[in-house]
Design a protein around this motif. Structure first.
Motif, PDB file in Angstrom:
ATOM      1  N   CYS A  24       0.836  -1.202   0.000  1.00  0.00           N
ATOM      2  CA  CYS A  24       0.000   0.000   0.000  1.00  0.00           C
ATOM      3  C   CYS A  24       0.867   1.247   0.000  1.00  0.00           C
ATOM      4  O   CYS A  24       0.612   2.194  -0.738  1.00  0.00           O
ATOM      5  CB  CYS A  24      -0.891   0.008   1.237  1.00  0.00           C
ATOM      6  SG  CYS A  24      -2.325  -1.041   1.107  1.00  0.00           S
ATOM      7  N   TYR A  25       1.885   1.236   0.828  1.00  0.00           N
ATOM      8  CA  TYR A  25       2.754   2.402   0.941  1.00  0.00           C
ATOM      9  C   TYR A  25       3.484   2.675  -0.369  1.00  0.00           C
ATOM     10  O   TYR A  25       3.518   3.815  -0.837  1.00  0.00           O
ATOM     11  CB  TYR A  25       3.765   2.203   2.074  1.00  0.00           C
ATOM     12  CG  TYR A  25       4.784   3.291   2.163  1.00  0.00           C
ATOM     13  CD1 TYR A  25       4.441   4.546   2.642  1.00  0.00           C
ATOM     14  CD2 TYR A  25       6.087   3.092   1.741  1.00  0.00           C
ATOM     15  CE1 TYR A  25       5.369   5.569   2.701  1.00  0.00           C
ATOM     16  CE2 TYR A  25       7.030   4.099   1.805  1.00  0.00           C
ATOM     17  CZ  TYR A  25       6.665   5.331   2.288  1.00  0.00           C
ATOM     18  OH  TYR A  25       7.588   6.338   2.349  1.00  0.00           O
ATOM     19  N   THR A  68      -5.641  13.649   2.950  1.00  0.00           N
ATOM     20  CA  THR A  68      -6.971  13.161   2.562  1.00  0.00           C
ATOM     21  C   THR A  68      -7.918  14.318   2.292  1.00  0.00           C
ATOM     22  O   THR A  68      -8.638  14.306   1.288  1.00  0.00           O
ATOM     23  CB  THR A  68      -7.559  12.241   3.645  1.00  0.00           C
ATOM     24  OG1 THR A  68      -7.557  12.926   4.899  1.00  0.00           O
ATOM     25  CG2 THR A  68      -6.768  10.964   3.765  1.00  0.00           C
ATOM     26  N   THR A 107      -7.688   6.240   1.768  1.00  0.00           N
ATOM     27  CA  THR A 107      -8.839   6.216   2.680  1.00  0.00           C
ATOM     28  C   THR A 107      -9.480   4.844   2.859  1.00  0.00           C
ATOM     29  O   THR A 107     -10.114   4.606   3.885  1.00  0.00           O
ATOM     30  CB  THR A 107      -9.926   7.193   2.217  1.00  0.00           C
ATOM     31  OG1 THR A 107     -10.346   6.839   0.895  1.00  0.00           O
ATOM     32  CG2 THR A 107      -9.421   8.616   2.272  1.00  0.00           C
ATOM     33  N   ARG A 108      -9.303   3.961   1.899  1.00  0.00           N
ATOM     34  CA  ARG A 108      -9.981   2.665   2.004  1.00  0.00           C
ATOM     35  C   ARG A 108      -9.019   1.484   2.049  1.00  0.00           C
ATOM     36  O   ARG A 108      -9.015   0.710   2.990  1.00  0.00           O
ATOM     37  CB  ARG A 108     -10.941   2.497   0.832  1.00  0.00           C
ATOM     38  CG  ARG A 108     -12.086   3.464   0.885  1.00  0.00           C
ATOM     39  CD  ARG A 108     -13.094   3.165  -0.185  1.00  0.00           C
ATOM     40  NE  ARG A 108     -14.150   4.176  -0.147  1.00  0.00           N
ATOM     41  CZ  ARG A 108     -14.675   4.725  -1.192  1.00  0.00           C
ATOM     42  NH1 ARG A 108     -14.290   4.365  -2.389  1.00  0.00           N
ATOM     43  NH2 ARG A 108     -15.622   5.629  -1.083  1.00  0.00           N
ATOM     44  N   CYS A 110      -5.629   1.226   2.140  1.00  0.00           N
ATOM     45  CA  CYS A 110      -4.512   1.277   3.085  1.00  0.00           C
ATOM     46  C   CYS A 110      -4.888   1.960   4.392  1.00  0.00           C
ATOM     47  O   CYS A 110      -4.012   2.435   5.111  1.00  0.00           O
ATOM     48  CB  CYS A 110      -3.328   2.014   2.473  1.00  0.00           C
ATOM     49  SG  CYS A 110      -2.664   1.202   1.040  1.00  0.00           S
ATOM     50  N   TYR A 111      -6.157   2.042   4.669  1.00  0.00           N
ATOM     51  CA  TYR A 111      -6.580   2.694   5.900  1.00  0.00           C
ATOM     52  C   TYR A 111      -5.913   2.011   7.087  1.00  0.00           C
ATOM     53  O   TYR A 111      -5.943   0.800   7.221  1.00  0.00           O
ATOM     54  CB  TYR A 111      -8.108   2.636   6.013  1.00  0.00           C
ATOM     55  CG  TYR A 111      -8.643   3.406   7.182  1.00  0.00           C
ATOM     56  CD1 TYR A 111      -8.595   4.787   7.191  1.00  0.00           C
ATOM     57  CD2 TYR A 111      -9.191   2.752   8.274  1.00  0.00           C
ATOM     58  CE1 TYR A 111      -9.080   5.506   8.255  1.00  0.00           C
ATOM     59  CE2 TYR A 111      -9.677   3.460   9.347  1.00  0.00           C
ATOM     60  CZ  TYR A 111      -9.613   4.845   9.333  1.00  0.00           C
ATOM     61  OH  TYR A 111     -10.097   5.556  10.404  1.00  0.00           O
ATOM     62  N   ARG A 112      -5.274   2.761   7.926  1.00  0.00           N
ATOM     63  CA  ARG A 112      -4.524   2.334   9.109  1.00  0.00           C
ATOM     64  C   ARG A 112      -3.170   1.699   8.784  1.00  0.00           C
ATOM     65  O   ARG A 112      -2.438   1.333   9.680  1.00  0.00           O
ATOM     66  CB  ARG A 112      -5.338   1.396   9.993  1.00  0.00           C
ATOM     67  CG  ARG A 112      -6.587   2.012  10.550  1.00  0.00           C
ATOM     68  CD  ARG A 112      -7.228   1.039  11.513  1.00  0.00           C
ATOM     69  NE  ARG A 112      -8.558   1.439  11.873  1.00  0.00           N
ATOM     70  CZ  ARG A 112      -8.857   2.143  12.948  1.00  0.00           C
ATOM     71  NH1 ARG A 112      -7.915   2.529  13.754  1.00  0.00           N
ATOM     72  NH2 ARG A 112     -10.098   2.447  13.221  1.00  0.00           N
ATOM     73  N   ASP A 113      -2.834   1.553   7.513  1.00  0.00           N
ATOM     74  CA  ASP A 113      -1.514   1.027   7.153  1.00  0.00           C
ATOM     75  C   ASP A 113      -0.494   2.139   6.961  1.00  0.00           C
ATOM     76  O   ASP A 113       0.694   1.925   7.163  1.00  0.00           O
ATOM     77  CB  ASP A 113      -1.586   0.204   5.862  1.00  0.00           C
ATOM     78  CG  ASP A 113      -2.248  -1.145   6.078  1.00  0.00           C
ATOM     79  OD1 ASP A 113      -2.438  -1.521   7.246  1.00  0.00           O
ATOM     80  OD2 ASP A 113      -2.581  -1.804   5.082  1.00  0.00           O
ATOM     81  N   VAL A 115       1.417   5.623   7.799  1.00  0.00           N
ATOM     82  CA  VAL A 115       1.796   6.368   8.996  1.00  0.00           C
ATOM     83  C   VAL A 115       2.021   7.815   8.587  1.00  0.00           C
ATOM     84  O   VAL A 115       2.798   8.092   7.670  1.00  0.00           O
ATOM     85  CB  VAL A 115       3.082   5.783   9.621  1.00  0.00           C
ATOM     86  CG1 VAL A 115       3.515   6.602  10.812  1.00  0.00           C
ATOM     87  CG2 VAL A 115       2.867   4.331  10.001  1.00  0.00           C
TER      88      VAL A 115
END
Length: 145
Positions: A24-25, A68, A107-108, A110-113, A115
């Motif tokens: 994701c990053y 975002t 927002t979807r 990678c949400y919470r992945d 930093v």
């Protein structure tokens, strides 16, 4: 002999490719670079230079927590460009797609992945990050003790 040459060719070709799948990053980072390159092209290309005048300035940093909101606002401007001809130009359509993809990834997918290292919203508008003076003063006070 042929089998040896074929396997040597296969393994040398395999080493040339990056075998790791994108994270994701890495995808967010590469897509942000693609968007910035495309924006530079839009600002310099003679057919889209007029369209670029209606776009706000944005410096995409996926490490900034404000990204975002800024992407959402930028996407709104691109989707509702005042000139209908600009909305149909291929580079503007590509820009819209890339921004939508990056917004969805952040927002979807990678949400919470991801930093976020900063929340300096002004840095996205200007491209320059201003240091947080309160943190600097706290560090100086701790060093004095």
């Amino acid at each position: 002999m042929r089998l040896g040459l074929a396997s040597l060719y296969f393994f040398s070709a395999l080493l040339q490719y990056d075998c790791t799948p994108p994270t994701c990053y890495s995808r967010a980072l590469s897509l942000s670079k693609e968007i910035m390159t495309l924006l530079d092209k839009i600002h310099t290309f003679r057919l889209t230079k007029v369209c670029a005048e209606g776009l706000p300035v944005i410096h995409i940093d996926v490490h900034n927590a404000c990204i975002t909101n800024k992407l959402r606002d930028f996407l709104y401007v691109v989707l509702n460009h005042p000139d209908p001809n600009c909305r149909e130009k291929p580079r503007m359509v590509l820009l819209k797609q890339k921004i939508q993809n990056l917004y969805n990834i952040i927002t979807r997918v990678c949400y919470r992945d991801l930093v976020f290292f900063t929340d300096d919203c002004e840095a996205i508008d200007t491209g320059r990050s201003s240091p947080n003076l309160a943190e600097d003063r706290l560090q100086v006070l701790q060093e004095d003790r």
